[in-house]
Motif scaffolding. Structure first.
Motif, short mmCIF file in Angstrom:
data_model
loop_
_atom_site.label_atom_id
_atom_site.label_comp_id
_atom_site.label_asym_id
_atom_site.label_seq_id
_atom_site.Cartn_x
_atom_site.Cartn_y
_atom_site.Cartn_z
N THR A 1 0.81 -1.22 0.00
CA THR A 1 0.00 0.00 0.00
C THR A 1 0.84 1.27 0.00
O THR A 1 0.30 2.37 -0.10
N HIS B 1 -8.29 1.55 -3.09
CA HIS B 1 -7.27 0.53 -3.30
C HIS B 1 -6.60 0.15 -1.97
O HIS B 1 -6.41 -1.04 -1.69
N LEU C 1 -10.87 -5.72 -5.55
CA LEU C 1 -9.54 -5.48 -6.11
C LEU C 1 -9.47 -5.99 -7.55
O LEU C 1 -8.87 -5.35 -8.42
N GLN D 1 -11.02 -3.56 -9.75
CA GLN D 1 -10.17 -2.38 -9.98
C GLN D 1 -9.22 -2.56 -11.15
O GLN D 1 -8.70 -1.58 -11.69
N TYR E 1 -4.97 1.89 -12.01
CA TYR E 1 -4.24 0.73 -11.51
C TYR E 1 -3.01 0.47 -12.39
O TYR E 1 -1.92 0.18 -11.90
N ARG F 1 0.03 -6.30 -10.01
CA ARG F 1 -1.42 -6.42 -9.81
C ARG F 1 -1.79 -7.87 -9.49
O ARG F 1 -2.67 -8.12 -8.66
N ASP G 1 -0.91 -8.50 -5.93
CA ASP G 1 -1.92 -7.95 -5.03
C ASP G 1 -3.03 -8.98 -4.79
O ASP G 1 -3.47 -9.20 -3.65
#
Length: 317
Positions: free
Chosen positions: A240, A278, A290, A293, A299, A308, A311
């Motif tokens: 983050t 996010h 997420l 997104q 993103y 990504r 994540d």
């Protein structure tokens, strides 16, 4: 008048080489300001051997405030930022100062560099796909080309180490009077300059960037295939961190450059909303939101395809 703003902290291993490389420039430096942040090794004694202005902090204030202090003490029309452990090529000041003096629109100029190890040996690497320089700037830039770094690029990341910077006193004054420690000083300088279309990059190696175990920021290690950056994310805090930093950048712009924020209000507000969500989705491991997104262009601006995916995998843990 040309000034150099250097900060030091326990840098006895390499600082003499750095100072010597500054003194051996093809263009004379008018002043070298070194602010030491409480070294407990032999750094200060080594600095005193040279004709420089040495300021010793009574207590450790950290690298951001220390660079701010060093910059504020400079009297030059052009100010170069400098780390304690690199080596400048002897025409660095001549090339960069000529560009700044001959281009009224350029406020801050960054150069590229080559890597060296602890014994001054050059380190050759295979550049990461999409990179054309040793900096973290992923745009394709021809060798020796001079290009503008646009605000939309600088909002989402800091690509150039402060030790690669030369700047005009006007932007230095603005930075000092609108300083903010929520992001690194070099990112702050670049953001402010880019908003006025004054941030430029010269894809020419003008100094040697030393890799060692005590690097404070930026590039920390090198492997055969790519640059490993300090922000390579693994923990929640690291996953983050970039989003939170960009939120800080947007808030700094709103506080100090409101005209830009108002001119780009829709973009800034939408980006801010995306970033806040996010962070929340990562903190709560909300994999479905997420995943949704991933259709957002924001993103793609802040994270690569691989990041990504990571994540999503993080949320599955």
């Amino acid at each position: 008048m040309i000034s150099v703003a250097m900060t030091s902290y326990n840098g006895e291993k390499y600082i003499e080489e750095q100072i010597e490389s500054i003194l051996n420039q093809t263009v004379k430096i008018d002043e070298i300001i070194i602010v030491d942040d409480g070294s407990i090794d032999g750094t200060v004694d080594l600095i005193k051997k040279y004709d420089v202005t040495l300021v010793q902090n009574e207590k450790n204030i950290g690298y951001k405030e220390n660079f701010k202090k060093a910059m504020s003490l400079c009297h030059g029309d052009i100010i170069f930022l400098c780390d304690q452990d690199d080596i400048w090529l002897n025409d660095k000041v001549e090339i960069m100062s000529n560009i700044l003096m001959n281009n009224a629109n350029i406020q801050v100029l960054s150069s590229s560099f080559t890597y060296i190890d602890v014994q001054d040996n050059l380190i050759s690497i295979v550049l990461k796909k999409g990179f054309s320089n040793n900096n973290l700037y992923s745009e394709k830039v021809q060798k020796d080309a001079l290009v503008e770094v646009l605000p939309e690029k600088y909002l989402v990341g800091s690509y150039f180490q402060g030790c690669s910077f030369a700047m005009k006193k006007e932007i230095r004054d603005f930075v000092i009077s609108h300083f903010d420690t929520r992001i690194p000083h070099d990112w702050l300088i670049g953001v402010y300059a880019s908003l006025n279309h004054g941030m430029y990059f010269l894809n020419k190696s003008l100094f040697q960037y030393r890799i060692h175990e005590n690097n404070t920021l930026g590039v920390t290690t090198i492997n055969q295939n790519a640059i490993e950056h300090v922000n390579r994310s693994k923990t929640l805090e690291e996953r983050t961190a970039l989003a939170k930093s960009i939120l800080n950048v947007l808030d700094i712009i709103k506080l100090n450059c409101l005209w830009f924020y108002e001119d780009n209000e829709d973009y800034c507000n939408c980006f801010e909303s995306f970033l806040s969500k996010h962070v929340s989705y990562l903190e709560n491991k909300n994999i479905f939101r997420l995943l949704f997104q991933n259709v957002s262009p924001y993103y793609k601006q802040i994270k690569s395809y691989k990041a990504r995916i990571m994540d999503l995998l993080y949320c599955l843990k």
